[in-house]
Write an enzyme that holds these catalytic residues in place. Structure first.
Site, mmCIF file in Angstrom:
data_model
loop_
_atom_site.group_PDB
_atom_site.id
_atom_site.type_symbol
_atom_site.label_atom_id
_atom_site.label_comp_id
_atom_site.label_asym_id
_atom_site.label_seq_id
_atom_site.Cartn_x
_atom_site.Cartn_y
_atom_site.Cartn_z
ATOM 1 N N GLY A 31 -1.065 25.682 -1.041
ATOM 2 C CA GLY A 31 -0.649 24.331 -0.581
ATOM 3 C C GLY A 31 -0.908 23.152 -1.264
ATOM 4 O O GLY A 31 -1.347 23.495 -2.006
ATOM 5 N N GLY A 33 -1.948 18.976 -1.069
ATOM 6 C CA GLY A 33 -2.551 17.931 -0.061
ATOM 7 C C GLY A 33 -2.954 16.268 -1.378
ATOM 8 O O GLY A 33 -2.522 16.467 -1.927
ATOM 9 N N GLY A 34 -3.141 15.625 0.222
ATOM 10 C CA GLY A 34 -4.282 14.527 -1.180
ATOM 11 C C GLY A 34 -4.889 14.740 -1.673
ATOM 12 O O GLY A 34 -4.578 13.219 -3.165
ATOM 13 N N GLY A 36 -5.059 17.705 -4.284
ATOM 14 C CA GLY A 36 -4.146 18.077 -4.872
ATOM 15 C C GLY A 36 -4.128 20.029 -4.113
ATOM 16 O O GLY A 36 -4.018 20.134 -2.929
ATOM 17 N N VAL A 38 -4.095 23.096 -3.666
ATOM 18 C CA VAL A 38 -4.812 24.654 -3.468
ATOM 19 C C VAL A 38 -4.385 26.146 -3.150
ATOM 20 O O VAL A 38 -3.289 26.360 -2.834
ATOM 21 C CB VAL A 38 -4.886 24.356 -1.254
ATOM 22 C CG1 VAL A 38 -6.242 25.217 -0.815
ATOM 23 C CG2 VAL A 38 -5.182 22.986 -0.958
ATOM 24 N N LYS A 56 -9.720 24.126 -3.040
ATOM 25 C CA LYS A 56 -8.715 23.213 -3.873
ATOM 26 C C LYS A 56 -8.932 21.741 -5.143
ATOM 27 O O LYS A 56 -9.856 21.672 -5.146
ATOM 28 C CB LYS A 56 -9.218 22.051 -2.648
ATOM 29 C CG LYS A 56 -8.548 20.446 -2.107
ATOM 30 C CD LYS A 56 -8.346 20.558 -0.965
ATOM 31 C CE LYS A 56 -9.543 19.182 -0.763
ATOM 32 N NZ LYS A 56 -9.949 19.010 0.525
ATOM 33 N N ASP A 151 -9.013 10.436 8.133
ATOM 34 C CA ASP A 151 -7.704 10.790 7.983
ATOM 35 C C ASP A 151 -7.678 12.397 9.015
ATOM 36 O O ASP A 151 -7.103 13.453 8.583
ATOM 37 C CB ASP A 151 -7.593 11.197 7.033
ATOM 38 C CG ASP A 151 -6.320 11.474 6.032
ATOM 39 O OD1 ASP A 151 -5.138 11.209 6.826
ATOM 40 O OD2 ASP A 151 -5.829 11.999 5.226
#
Length: 498
Positions: A31, A33-34, A36, A38, A56, A151
């Site tokens: 995966g 996200g904001g 970077g 994973v 991560k 968040d």
């Protein structure tokens, strides 16, 4: 001491991470996200245990850097809760910035929102877990620091194999004083579109109620079975939150609830859940609930969902209560019944012990016959009327119970008072069951309080809720002119704890 030295015990070599992820191989990526991408891989931890973990890897192009990296390390090293992601280590070598977490096999909540196989009961449990984590962050018990996540979204709620939720991604978090009724921090608005508090975006004023708004959006996502934003070709085209709130305000939840969930949801559970979710989205900070209040309401919604009124002995008893009792959950009903209630025209008293076993007492007015008794009153009795009189002859008690718990051993007591009696002596009754020939002498008295005594007669194991009893009593001649007050016959589970 530099941050790197302070947390040196968490440091993991880049070489070990590359070995675990096959040099950040595509097949190991799970995966992003904001922060970077994973990855997952097996790593030997400082404890010597080898486990699958998540890595991560910071990508500076995503806008986060050293500040967010160290913030997450410091917060997760200090904050420990079963519903917060666990930081296992980090790597900082050259340009590499990597955080190492426990691996949660089911991934993030957003993947399951539209799946009706994620039941309403499971969804409630996930929401309760997240609420517990946010309550912990907002109202710490051991420190003076309050953590504002900034968040909260379904993509930042991770799930383990047992569907236990873990709040993650603390790179944007802020720490503020916790010893104030309302914490404001002025900062540039950050967060994810759709989830971010509109007042925070407009004014820059951040407070714990900003997290409450974001969590309210997640609650609606859980109920509606979809993400709060619609995208086309990677571009945001619509935010559904305003429509959701209007439907909730107008009691039109059927228009937005996930179709596969409607048949599962208990009506009372839905009312409680939607009401607290709607308050989270209030424009005014003052109207939004605290996380502790949200948690309490979600726990009630879960209790209501699990409350099965059909075939419930407790509900059957509650319907007969005098005066009527009200309740909204199993827990509340059980709490009321532990104190005892009157049923059957006020002539039977019923309570429930901590194990759910029924304790039943039948008034003497209903079950005593013979003797020279008259109806009387006593302020300290469980019943409005008792039987009193001087016993020149014996008397009988007979009747039938209504609510005994099956397969439980009960002890039968006669509850009474009498004048001029030493409480340390044997009860002056001789008794026998109707089916017996010889009389037995009862045991030592037990004091229930307010002068009432309990004479232990016999024990039996119940096989059904209704049990027929018939007992004959006689009195030795030395007590033939003693005034007696009979309250009733009591059936008490052996494991009962007052």
């Amino acid at each position: 001491m530099s941050p790197m030295n302070e947390f040196d015990h968490l440091k993991i070599r880049l070489k070990d991470i590359k070995d675990a992820t096959e040099n950040f191989g595509v097949d190991m990526k799970i995966g992003g996200g904001g922060f970077g991408p994973v990855y997952k891989g097996k790593l030997t931890l400082s404890s010597g245990r080898r486990a699958v973990v998540a890595f991560k890897r910071l990508d500076p192009r995503f806008g986060q850097g050293n500040t967010e990296f160290w913030k997450e390390i410091m917060l997760l090293s200090d904050c420990k809760h079963e519903n917060l992601i666990s930081l296992l280590g980090f790597c900082i070598e050259g340009e590499e910035r990597i955080l190492v977490y426990e691996y949660l096999s089911r991934g993030s909540l957003d993947r399951y929102l539209s799946n009706p196989r994620l039941t309403w009961n499971q969804r409630l449990k996930i929401c309760v877990g997240v609420a517990r984590a946010l309550t912990y962050l907002h109202d710490p018990r051991m420190t003076q620091r309050r953590v504002l996540h900034r968040d909260i979204k379904s993509a930042n709620i991770l799930l383990d194999a047992e569907w236990t939720p873990k709040v993650s991604d603390f790179g944007l978090s802020k720490v503020a004083p916790a010893n104030q009724p309302r914490t404001y921090v002025i900062s540039n608005g950050v967060g994810t579109p759709g989830y971010c508090d509109p007042v925070y975006i407009e004014t820059g004023f951040l407070c714990k109620e900003s997290d409450v708004y974001s969590f309210g959006v997640v609650l609606f996502e859980v109920m509606c079975g979809r993400l709060c934003c619609e995208y086309r070709n990677g571009q945001l085209i619509n935010i559904l939150v305003p429509r959701w709130k209007i439907c909730c305000d107008k009691n039109k939840l059927d228009n937005i609830i996930c179709p596969g969930l409607k048949e599962q949801i208990n009506k009372d559970s839905l009312v409680t859940f939607s009401a607290i979710a709607n308050r989270c989205l209030s424009r005014s900070f003052e109207v939004r609930p605290t996380m502790a209040e949200i948690l309490k309401n979600l726990e009630v919604a879960l209790e209501q969902q699990n409350f099965n009124p059909e075939n419930s002995a407790l509900l059957e008893i509650a319907k007969l209560a005098i005066p009527p009792i009200s309740y909204t959950s199993n827990q509340e009903l059980h709490s009321r019944l532990t104190k005892g209630i009157l049923i059957d025209g006020g002539q039977t008293w019923v309570s429930v012990n901590k194990n759910g076993r029924i304790r039943e007492m039948i008034s003497a007015v209903k079950c005593v016959s013979g003797g020279w008794f008259v109806s009387d009153t006593a302020d300290d009795s469980r019943f409005s009327n008792i039987q009193s009189g001087i016993l020149y002859y014996g008397f009988k008690i007979s009747g039938r119970t209504q609510f005994l718990t099956s397969n439980v051993t009960y002890t039968v007591y006669l509850v009474f008072k009498c004048d001029n009696m030493n409480k340390d002596t044997h009860v002056p009754f001789k008794w026998k069951l109707n089916s017996e020939t010889n009389y037995s002498t009862s045991c030592l008295t037990l004091e229930r309080g307010n002068g009432w005594l309990m004479s232990r007669l016999y024990q039996f194991t119940s096989h059904r809720k209704d049990y027929d009893f018939g007992i004959e009593f006689m009195l030795p001649t030395q007590y033939s002119r003693t005034m007696f007050y009979l309250e009733g016959i009591e059936f008490k589970p052996m494991e009962y704890v007052d």
